[in-house]
Design an enzyme around this catalytic site. Structure first.
Site, PDB file in Angstrom:
ATOM      1  N   ALA A 272      42.264  35.138  46.546  1.00  0.00           N
ATOM      2  CA  ALA A 272      41.550  35.024  47.820  1.00  0.00           C
ATOM      3  C   ALA A 272      40.970  36.372  48.267  1.00  0.00           C
ATOM      4  CB  ALA A 272      42.493  34.500  48.899  1.00  0.00           C
TER       5      ALA A 272
ATOM      6  N   SER B 197      35.894  36.465  45.695  1.00  0.00           N
ATOM      7  CA  SER B 197      34.686  37.137  45.178  1.00  0.00           C
ATOM      8  C   SER B 197      34.693  37.135  43.654  1.00  0.00           C
ATOM      9  CB  SER B 197      34.639  38.579  45.664  1.00  0.00           C
ATOM     10  OG  SER B 197      34.452  38.593  47.043  1.00  0.00           O
ATOM     11  N   LYS B 198      35.860  37.483  43.099  1.00  0.00           N
ATOM     12  CA  LYS B 198      35.915  37.577  41.633  1.00  0.00           C
ATOM     13  C   LYS B 198      36.038  36.198  41.005  1.00  0.00           C
ATOM     14  CE  LYS B 198      37.836  42.165  42.141  1.00  0.00           C
ATOM     15  NZ  LYS B 198      38.222  42.072  43.577  1.00  0.00           N
TER      16      LYS B 198
ATOM     17  N   CYS C  36      42.133  48.214  44.277  1.00  0.00           N
ATOM     18  CA  CYS C  36      41.138  49.078  44.926  1.00  0.00           C
ATOM     19  C   CYS C  36      41.873  50.234  45.597  1.00  0.00           C
ATOM     20  CB  CYS C  36      40.260  48.305  45.903  1.00  0.00           C
ATOM     21  SG  CYS C  36      41.158  47.543  47.244  1.00  0.00           S
TER      22      CYS C  36
HETATM   23  C1  LIG Z   1      43.014  42.475  46.601  1.00  0.00           C
HETATM   24  S1  LIG Z   1      43.251  40.920  47.280  1.00  0.00           S
HETATM   25  C2  LIG Z   1      42.404  39.873  46.138  1.00  0.00           C
HETATM   26  C3  LIG Z   1      40.908  39.880  46.246  1.00  0.00           C
HETATM   27  C4  LIG Z   1      40.262  38.820  45.392  1.00  0.00           C
HETATM   28  N1  LIG Z   1      40.665  38.965  44.000  1.00  0.00           N
HETATM   29  C5  LIG Z   1      38.767  38.828  45.493  1.00  0.00           C
HETATM   30  O1  LIG Z   1      38.101  39.398  44.616  1.00  0.00           O
HETATM   31  O2  LIG Z   1      38.214  38.247  46.442  1.00  0.00           O
HETATM   32  C6  LIG Z   1      44.927  40.578  46.925  1.00  0.00           C
HETATM   33  C7  LIG Z   1      45.380  39.172  47.229  1.00  0.00           C
HETATM   34  O3  LIG Z   1      46.710  39.028  46.713  1.00  0.00           O
HETATM   35  C8  LIG Z   1      47.375  38.072  47.488  1.00  0.00           C
HETATM   36  N2  LIG Z   1      48.808  38.173  47.212  1.00  0.00           N
HETATM   37  C9  LIG Z   1      49.704  39.055  47.711  1.00  0.00           C
HETATM   38  N3  LIG Z   1      50.924  38.822  47.201  1.00  0.00           N
HETATM   39  C10 LIG Z   1      50.806  37.775  46.348  1.00  0.00           C
HETATM   40  C11 LIG Z   1      51.718  37.054  45.535  1.00  0.00           C
HETATM   41  N4  LIG Z   1      53.013  37.385  45.490  1.00  0.00           N
HETATM   42  N5  LIG Z   1      51.257  36.019  44.807  1.00  0.00           N
HETATM   43  C12 LIG Z   1      49.942  35.665  44.859  1.00  0.00           C
HETATM   44  N6  LIG Z   1      49.040  36.306  45.627  1.00  0.00           N
HETATM   45  C13 LIG Z   1      49.460  37.354  46.352  1.00  0.00           C
HETATM   46  C14 LIG Z   1      46.937  38.394  48.905  1.00  0.00           C
HETATM   47  O4  LIG Z   1      47.112  37.296  49.757  1.00  0.00           O
HETATM   48  C15 LIG Z   1      45.468  38.790  48.700  1.00  0.00           C
HETATM   49  O5  LIG Z   1      44.627  37.685  48.964  1.00  0.00           O
END
Ligand SMILES: C[S@@+](CC[C@H](N)C(=O)[O-])C[C@H]1O[C@@H](n2cnc3c(N)ncnc32)[C@H](O)[C@@H]1O
Lengths: 153, 283
Positions: B94, B97-98, B212
């Site tokens: 979430a 984007s990717k 990032c």
């Molecule tokens: C850097 S963001 C991802 C951005 C996304 N890949 C994009 O390009 O739009 C990191 C995501 O990891 C999720 N996250 C955090 N801990 C997690 C877990 N234990 N399992 C799955 N997702 C997790 C967060 O809710 C957040 O949406």
């Protein structure tokens, strides 16, 4: 995701017939399924909907295509309309840039050119080859059916 | 904190967009839009854009996605254009984007399991997947440290949660939140996420780990942990036209294995956010 029915070839043909009747175009749809609220979903050709529906906390499979109505019609989603809109030959309303914006913002529109439209029926609103959304043709205007979350902000 | 850190902020004038080729070709999009664009040198579907980009009909129709240029890099480390029918897990997906970028690389073939633990962020993911017309996406809401998917993937993208210090040049609040305890806690979580991602990756499959953040603890140290604890081998990877540097080999008295195969994208090199990317093969 609670799937009610994965549509077989004959059932998909039925959906294609509804679309052909309303929009005058033949489509070749694959991998459609229904959820309990009569919503139709479409997934990529390599996605096994049956398998994924049983995966824990599966929230969504594919994209929302439209809703099956009792009167042998489908209320298309924006993305469903985009798929159909490319080929649609009837029940299409053509608008200019300004009206397209009005419509995308969720307003009813009064200035449009109809291609074989029926009153009180679903129409796909287009600007040139772009699908802007779906509405219902009323007396002198098109009622807007774009959900709030999908509107232009 | 740096006393003159304001000097390092990147001009917000130019944003970046990614053409959504599931809906339109780049040439057709260029005919329709009236804001100024420049080609992103290292990615054919990426454009620098100046002007009003979020209130256009083309954006509304899903013809392009507003995406930070640096965020377009990690998916390019996976060979999805050559292997469209593969199974991909986007472990922390979430707002998508990717995910949507990978869906277009795969031309809606194969399947992408786009997962996130946070239900609020899943709603944004659903919105973006729908708007992009990404039909090959299945969205799950699981903790990626303990995946229960009944399947293994050819490719896993682990775009891990991080302290986001690579955004420091664009978002001032990141400077204010920066502290070492947070970095250490994040690194512990990232290592657990690598383990979770490893378990759902097929043998010979590829995992891309990205953040990032610019902190070595969240990056090279996580790769060092992956290499020492699992059957994962880092692989060198280069994107033509993108200026990158190798990973940091030594930090705070520690030496990191695999750092020479890691990729660092520094904000000042390409006018993107800072990114860290490493491609690992399971043997
Ligand atoms: C850097 S963001 C991802 C951005 C996304 N890949 C994009 O390009 O739009 C990191 C995501 O990891 C999720 N996250 C955090 N801990 C997690 C877990 N234990 N399992 C799955 N997702 C997790 C967060 O809710 C957040 O949406």
């Amino acid at each position: 995701m609670q799937i009610k029915k994965i549509l077989n070839r004959d059932e998909i043909k039925e959906i294609e017939k509804i679309i052909e009747k309303n929009y005058g175009c033949k489509l070749n749809l694959k991998n459609l399924f229904l959820t309990g609220d009569e919503k139709i979903w479409i997934a990529g050709e390599n996605v096994s909907t049956e398998f994924f529906s049983s995966v824990r906390n599966c929230y969504r499979i594919g994209i929302y295509f439209g809703k099956l109505k009792r009167n042998y019609k489908i209320k298309l989603s924006m993305e469903g309309a985009t798929i159909v809109g490319k080929k649609a030959k009837r029940n299409v309303a053509i608008v200019d840039d300004k009206e397209a914006r009005e419509f995308a913002e969720g307003n009813c529109i009064h200035k449009f050119e109809c291609i074989d439209c029926e009153k009180n029926n679903f129409v796909i609103v287009k600007r040139n080859d772009d699908t802007i959304g779906v509405g219902i043709l009323r007396e002198g205007y098109i009622e807007n059916l774009i959900p709030k979350a999908r509107r232009m902000r | 904190m740096l006393p003159d850190y304001e000097k390092f902020f990147i001009s917000p004038e130019w944003k970046s967009i990614r053409v959504n080729t599931l809906k339109i070709d780049k040439e057709d999009l260029l005919q329709k839009i009236d804001f100024e664009v420049k080609q992103i040198e290292w990615y054919e579907h990426g454009l620098w854009a100046k002007g009003e980009i979020s209130k256009t009909l083309e954006y509304y129709m899903g013809y392009y996605h507003i995406q930070e240029a640096g965020s377009m890099i990690p998916p390019l480390f996976l060979p999805l254009e050559e292997d469209k029918k593969s199974v991909v897990i986007d472990a922390c997906a979430a707002p998508g984007s990717k995910t949507t970028q990978m869906a277009m690389m795969m031309e809606n073939k194969g399947v992408i399991i786009a997962n996130d633990v946070n239900i609020k962020r899943i709603r944004a993911l659903v919105h973006n997947v729908q708007k992009a017309g990404a039909m090959n996406v299945v969205i799950t809401n699981q903790d990626a440290r303990r995946f229960d998917l009944n399947s293994q993937a050819d490719y896993v993208l682990l775009d891990a949660p991080c302290t986001a210090s690579g955004k420091i040049a664009k978002i001032e609040s990141i400077v204010k939140k920066w502290n070492y305890a947070r970095i250490k806690a994040m690194a512990r979580k990232q290592k657990k996420l690598v383990e979770g991602a490893y378990k759902v990756l097929k043998k010979d499959g590829i995992m891309v780990y990205s953040t990032c953040s610019i902190e070595p603890e969240e990056n090279e140290e996580v790769i060092d942990f992956a290499v020492k604890n699992f059957n994962l081998e880092p692989e060198k990877f280069k994107i033509k036209g993108l200026k990158t540097r190798n990973g940091i080999k030594k930090w705070n008295g520690k030496e990191y294995e695999g750092a020479d195969k890691c990729v660092r994208v520094w904000p000042q090199d390409n006018q993107t956010e800072g990114f860290f990317i490493c491609r690992l093969r399971k043997y």
